[in-house]
Design a protein around this motif. Structure first.
Motif, short mmCIF file in Angstrom:
data_model
loop_
_atom_site.label_atom_id
_atom_site.label_comp_id
_atom_site.label_asym_id
_atom_site.label_seq_id
_atom_site.Cartn_x
_atom_site.Cartn_y
_atom_site.Cartn_z
N SER A 75 5.36 13.50 1.15
CA SER A 75 5.41 12.09 0.81
C SER A 75 5.84 11.85 -0.64
O SER A 75 6.54 10.90 -0.92
N TRP A 100 15.35 4.03 4.71
CA TRP A 100 14.78 3.45 3.50
C TRP A 100 13.44 2.83 3.86
O TRP A 100 13.34 2.07 4.84
N ASP A 101 12.41 3.15 3.09
CA ASP A 101 11.08 2.56 3.30
C ASP A 101 10.81 1.59 2.15
O ASP A 101 10.47 2.03 1.04
N PRO A 102 10.95 0.29 2.38
CA PRO A 102 10.75 -0.69 1.30
C PRO A 102 9.29 -0.80 0.85
O PRO A 102 9.02 -1.27 -0.25
N THR A 103 8.35 -0.35 1.69
CA THR A 103 6.94 -0.46 1.31
C THR A 103 6.58 0.54 0.21
O THR A 103 5.66 0.29 -0.57
N THR A 104 7.29 1.66 0.14
CA THR A 104 7.03 2.67 -0.89
C THR A 104 8.22 2.87 -1.82
O THR A 104 8.13 3.65 -2.76
N ALA A 105 9.34 2.17 -1.56
CA ALA A 105 10.58 2.31 -2.33
C ALA A 105 11.04 3.77 -2.34
O ALA A 105 11.31 4.36 -3.37
N GLN A 106 11.12 4.35 -1.12
CA GLN A 106 11.53 5.74 -0.99
C GLN A 106 12.62 5.90 0.07
O GLN A 106 12.63 5.18 1.08
N ARG A 139 9.95 12.09 2.00
CA ARG A 139 10.05 10.77 1.37
C ARG A 139 10.24 11.01 -0.12
O ARG A 139 9.42 11.68 -0.73
#
Length: 184
Positions: free
Chosen positions: A9, A101-107, A141
């Motif tokens: 992660s 793209w994971d916008p909740t973690t900016a990853q 991630r």
């Protein structure tokens, strides 16, 4: 049977590296968090495409109006990683990959799955208690700065191979090259 997930992660290191000489290199995606290291083999073209697509995602985020994410346009100098691969023990050879793209973690999220080897027995694969091959995957991630550094290094590693013939586009070997230019 549950999939064995090698999940990272917030990895300490995510790189593409090679073992071997140009023309006979094996490419690896290597991820480390603390003492956990996973290396998966992949093709040169997969490496190049992965870097290209990650840059595309990051460039789209930079261009996004009202972008709430702090996405660097170039590689942060403190994140440059030119070190060799660490001890490589190939977990699997990569077949399919997905990128997101994971916008909740900016990853940036990378998923890598092994090549499905239908009907072939391979003693290097993970087996469950019944002796059946357990499916596995790599899930990584990485934050945006790390992703930029990853793409820079990957492009350099891919570009460090054999030169490309300007006529046919195939690699030129050290012992010579004979080609037939493409017909127009």
């Amino acid at each position: 049977m549950p999939t064995r997930v090698h999940e990272f992660s917030w990895p300490d290191r995510v790189v593409i590296g090679t073992i071997g000489v140009p023309g006979a290199r094996t490419f690896y995606l290597q991820v480390r968090a603390g003492t956990q290291i996973v290396s998966v083999a992949l093709e040169k073209q997969q490496s190049a495409l992965l870097a290209e697509k990650i840059d595309d995602i990051l460039d789209q985020l930079v261009a996004l109006e009202g972008n709430p994410f702090s996405v660097p346009t170039s590689t942060p100098i403190e994140l440059v990683d030119n070190d060799q691969l660490e001890a490589v023990q190939e977990q699997f050879r990569t077949g399919a990959m997905s990128l997101g793209w994971d916008p909740t973690t900016a990853q940036v999220v990378i998923e890598a799955y092994p090549i499905a080897d239908v009907g072939a027995g391979n003693n290097n694969e993970a087996l469950d208690q019944d002796g059946i091959e357990a499916p596995e995957m790599l899930l990584v991630r990485m934050p945006v700065g790390t992703a930029r550094a990853f793409t820079k290094r990957t492009r350099e590693v891919v570009g460090a191979g054999r030169p490309v013939c300007p006529l046919c586009g195939y690699p030129v070997d050290a012992d010579g090259h004979v080609c037939t230019p493409p017909e127009v």
